[in-house]
Design an enzyme around this catalytic site. Sequence first.
Site, mmCIF file in Angstrom:
data_model
loop_
_atom_site.group_PDB
_atom_site.id
_atom_site.type_symbol
_atom_site.label_atom_id
_atom_site.label_comp_id
_atom_site.label_asym_id
_atom_site.label_seq_id
_atom_site.Cartn_x
_atom_site.Cartn_y
_atom_site.Cartn_z
ATOM 1 N N SER A 160 0.861 -1.179 0.000
ATOM 2 C CA SER A 160 0.000 0.000 0.000
ATOM 3 C C SER A 160 0.896 1.226 0.000
ATOM 4 C CB SER A 160 -0.885 0.004 1.255
ATOM 5 O OG SER A 160 -1.475 1.258 1.478
ATOM 6 N N TYR A 173 -1.179 -0.809 10.545
ATOM 7 C CA TYR A 173 -1.327 -0.990 9.101
ATOM 8 C C TYR A 173 -0.080 -0.513 8.369
ATOM 9 C CZ TYR A 173 -3.632 -1.011 4.534
ATOM 10 O OH TYR A 173 -3.972 -1.269 3.230
ATOM 11 N N LYS A 177 2.513 -2.884 6.047
ATOM 12 C CA LYS A 177 2.736 -2.648 4.623
ATOM 13 C C LYS A 177 4.174 -2.236 4.324
ATOM 14 C CE LYS A 177 -1.399 -3.739 3.345
ATOM 15 N NZ LYS A 177 -1.627 -4.989 2.563
#
Length: 286
Positions: A160, A173, A177
């Site tokens: 991402s 998160y 990533k």
Amino acid sequence: MLGPLDKLLGTSKTTSDNALAVVTGAGSGIGAAFAVELGRRGGTVVCSDIDEAAAQETADAITELGAKAMAARCDVSRIDDVSTLAETAQSFFAAAPTLVINNAGVGAGGAAIGDVPLDDWTWTLGVNLWGPIHGCHVFTPILREAGPAHAPRGIINVASAAAFAAAPGMGAYNVSKAGVLSLSETLAAELSGTGIRVTVLCPTFVKTNIVESGRITEESSDLANKLMRWTGFSAQKVARICLDAHDRGELYCMPQFDAKIGWNIKRIAPQAYTRVAGLASRANMH
């Protein structure tokens, strides 16, 4: 497209055409889009997901296109599940896979580091980071031993723009990533010269259900849904762009312009970028 010699030999110069592909998280979103697009390109696809019924819907959509597909349940956070997935795929293909897409992921965010429950860290890293680690650990030796260096094979890891954007309130998160980005860069270096292509996908907002299925605060969910509607690409468009980039042998795929801008600014002026990200985040909260 295949040339006359490729057709005669039953091979392709690209990885995505006529692939024997394994896609994790194929029950919805980008994973489903990858799987269906590979079916359109003549591939045979193993659609894996923790939700086997959702994976079966994707497999059915592929068979309706005239391609071959099957569904398999897999919790990518569990190494035994991923090992079983590899065995299932090789049995279904009657050969080694030629393309593996480590896509399965979850969303998490909305609270600062120190406020986020450690259970959310464990859950997020288990799927988003350990999933691709398990996929690369299990499938890389299989791809490496499968054929000569000129035979196109590949791995796509879905990260991402959060891998480098480091937006506040998204610690677990972001870390997951960023790990996938580093994993992909390391793997690409290790596989240089083997004929195995590695691509890491770093999109910004994509129109998927990741917000609804994740552990995200209501305020952050509302903002993310608005941004998806206003600026997000469709999962189908992202999948097509990424497969084409992979076929060209590109390591980084940033399908949206804002991802490319963010990547370059972060590399050129990292401290300024971080300050601006913090100020923008606080402004969005008021």
